[in-house]
Design an enzyme around this catalytic site. Structure first.
Site, short mmCIF file in Angstrom:
data_model
loop_
_atom_site.label_atom_id
_atom_site.label_comp_id
_atom_site.label_asym_id
_atom_site.label_seq_id
_atom_site.Cartn_x
_atom_site.Cartn_y
_atom_site.Cartn_z
CG HIS A 3 4.28 -9.65 10.37
ND1 HIS A 3 4.57 -10.77 9.62
CD2 HIS A 3 5.09 -9.74 11.47
CE1 HIS A 3 5.47 -11.51 10.24
NE2 HIS A 3 5.82 -10.90 11.37
CB SER A 63 -9.55 15.22 -5.97
OG SER A 63 -10.71 14.87 -6.69
CE LYS A 65 -8.52 11.79 -2.13
NZ LYS A 65 -8.26 10.67 -3.02
CD GLU A 114 -0.43 8.69 -5.17
OE1 GLU A 114 -1.24 7.89 -5.63
OE2 GLU A 114 -0.68 9.91 -5.04
#
Ligand code: ARG
Length: 464
Positions: free
Chosen positions: A157, A278, A284, A291
């Site tokens: 979970h 970024s 970043k 992704e």
């Protein structure tokens, strides 16, 4: 008369829109090498069977080699009016060698031709994907071996459940990918039959040798039914289905990479090679490769849906609908190959942050099950009762805001007087992971054994 290859009975040429909807050359040019190979096998067989002369066959083979060289050099001219890859090659052959070129299409049709070409293409794609998946398994097993003792939280979970080892987690994907490779291998075995010689749909009256063309193209045998041979696209569906499930596996792993590399988890760092920055936030590092692997799954599964729906309801034998099989097949399998390569790179480069993993492994009373097991094993308590006692201990730890291994013996004995100091031996995360040495469990000794077993097997396959 219409000058097209099939134009004999036509007075007028096609409308521009007809030409546009009909032409497949923009995408089926990918089958160029396969079409040449199948045509060479056909020409050799026709000559061996005495259907065309040896002299004509030689001219055809020579012409086909020239055409392949033109294609590879990028000098071959494509034109929408010539529809597809098959007519392009045949037209150029006739241009190059004259009437002998017109004999190549004896005892075959574009229907058995395209079915043959696509099988050859899918077979190569499967082989390339299998090699990529083998690489991925060895990257994972290598990383698992050096992280056999690296402790991290195991989740159910997405809640911290029990400590596991990072190596064990990685080896879970080695198993998954092993099954994926098995599915591709099954599909490859079943698809390896030659449609060539089924001709348009009914076979041919020429005394051809289908065994010979099948053998020379590396097929195990000719397909037994001509109607089935030209209309079967099961092989493409099976390959894309195997690709879809593989992509789903890669997307699950990609999701874990995204989560693990986030600041909240901080379990792994990814290399510069597989992340981006970024444009506005200088600090970043974004896990774009992961992704995109996650997202490409949508395209691959979409290809499976597209292909199934193109085939649904098609009567036997060949229907032009089948021309629409190519783009999903090409795109789905090529996309998967890319996703695999990117995943291999990420795995090889990723570095676990062992301290963060270990700290998280001990959070949220993750060794509570170890305490319950200790009560069963040491005090002969029934597991249900041990579960309740442990629940009370966790509640006490929560009130005192301490991890289990920091509770005083008095606190433990207040709940169960028979508990002794020995219990501290099972409350640490390292001991917890090491104790799970049942077959298939997370203990470092198991992980090392499994990683070594796979690496040996993969190495053997590599030199196949
Ligand atoms: N371009 C066609 C395809 O991809 C080749 C077969 C054409 N056959 C036909 N009878 N028109 O399916």
């Amino acid at each position: 008369m219409n000058s097209r290859m099939w134009g004999g009975r036509f007075a007028e040429g096609p409308d521009a829109v007809m030409e546009e909807i009909n032409a497949s050359i923009d995408f089926d040019r990918k089958l160029f090498p396969q079409d040449i190979a199948a045509s060479k096998a056909q020409a050799e067989m026709l000559a061996a069977c005495g259907i065309i002369t040896a002299n004509d066959a030689e001219k055809i083979l020579h012409g086909l080699d020239t055409i392949l060289r033109e294609f590879e050099a990028g000098t071959f001219t494509f034109s929408r009016a010539l529809e597809d890859v098959h007519t392009h090659i045949e037209a150029r052959l006739i241009e190059l060698i004259g009437p002998a070129g017109g004999r190549l299409h004896t005892a075959r049709s574009r229907n058995d031709q395209v079915a043959t070409d696509l099988r050859l293409w899918v077979r190569d794609a499967i082989d390339a994907i299998d090699a990529g998946l083998r690489d991925l398994q060895s990257a994972l097993a290598d990383k698992a071996l050096v992280n056999a003792t690296t402790v991290m939280p195991g989740f159910t979970h997405l809640q911290t459940a029990q400590p596991v080892t990072f190596g064990h987690h990685l080896m879970a994907y080695v198993e998954m990918i092993g099954r994926d490779r098995g599915r591709f291998a099954d599909a490859r075995r079943r698809m390896n039959e030659s449609p060539l010689g089924a001709a348009a749909l009914a076979g041919t009256s020429f005394p051809i040798d289908r065994q010979a063309t099948a053998a020379s193209l590396g097929f195990d045998r000719p397909a037994a039914n001509s109607l089935d041979a030209v209309s079967d696209r099961d092989f493409a569906v099976e390959a894309i289905a195997a690709a879809s499930l593989t992509a789903v596996h890669l997307s699950r792993f990609a999701e874990e990479i995204v989560v693990w590399s986030s600041a909240g988890f901080g379990f792994i760092s990814l290399s510069d090679r597989f992340t981006t920055g970024s444009s506005i936030m200088p600090q970043k590092r974004n896990p774009d490769a992961a992704e995109l692997v996650r997202a490409k799954t949508g395209r691959i599964v979409g290809s499976l849906t597209a292909l199934l729906i193109v085939l649904k309801g098609l009567p036997l034998a060949y229907q032009k609908d089948m021309q629409e099989d190519k783009e999903p097949v090409f795109d789905g399998l090529e996309t998967l190959a890319l996703a695999i390569t990117a995943t291999v790179g990420m795995v090889r480069d990723m570095e676990p942050n062992k301290a963060a993993m270990r700290k998280a492994a001990g959070a949220a009373y993750s060794t509570a099950t170890d305490l319950a097991d200790w009560l069963v094993q040491t005090l002969d308590m029934p597991f249900r009762e041990a579960h309740a006692v442990t629940g009370a201990v966790v509640q006490r730890a929560e009130t005192l805001n301490r991890p289990l291994h920091r509770l005083a013996l008095d606190d433990l004995q207040a709940i169960e007087p028979r508990i002794t100091a020995d219990v501290y031996g099972v409350l640490g995360v390292v001991q917890s992971a090491a104790s799970r040495n049942s077959y298939g469990g997370t203990a470092p000794a198991n992980v090392r054994k499994e990683a070594r077993r796979w690496l040996k097997r993969l190495k053997k396959e590599g030199v196949r």
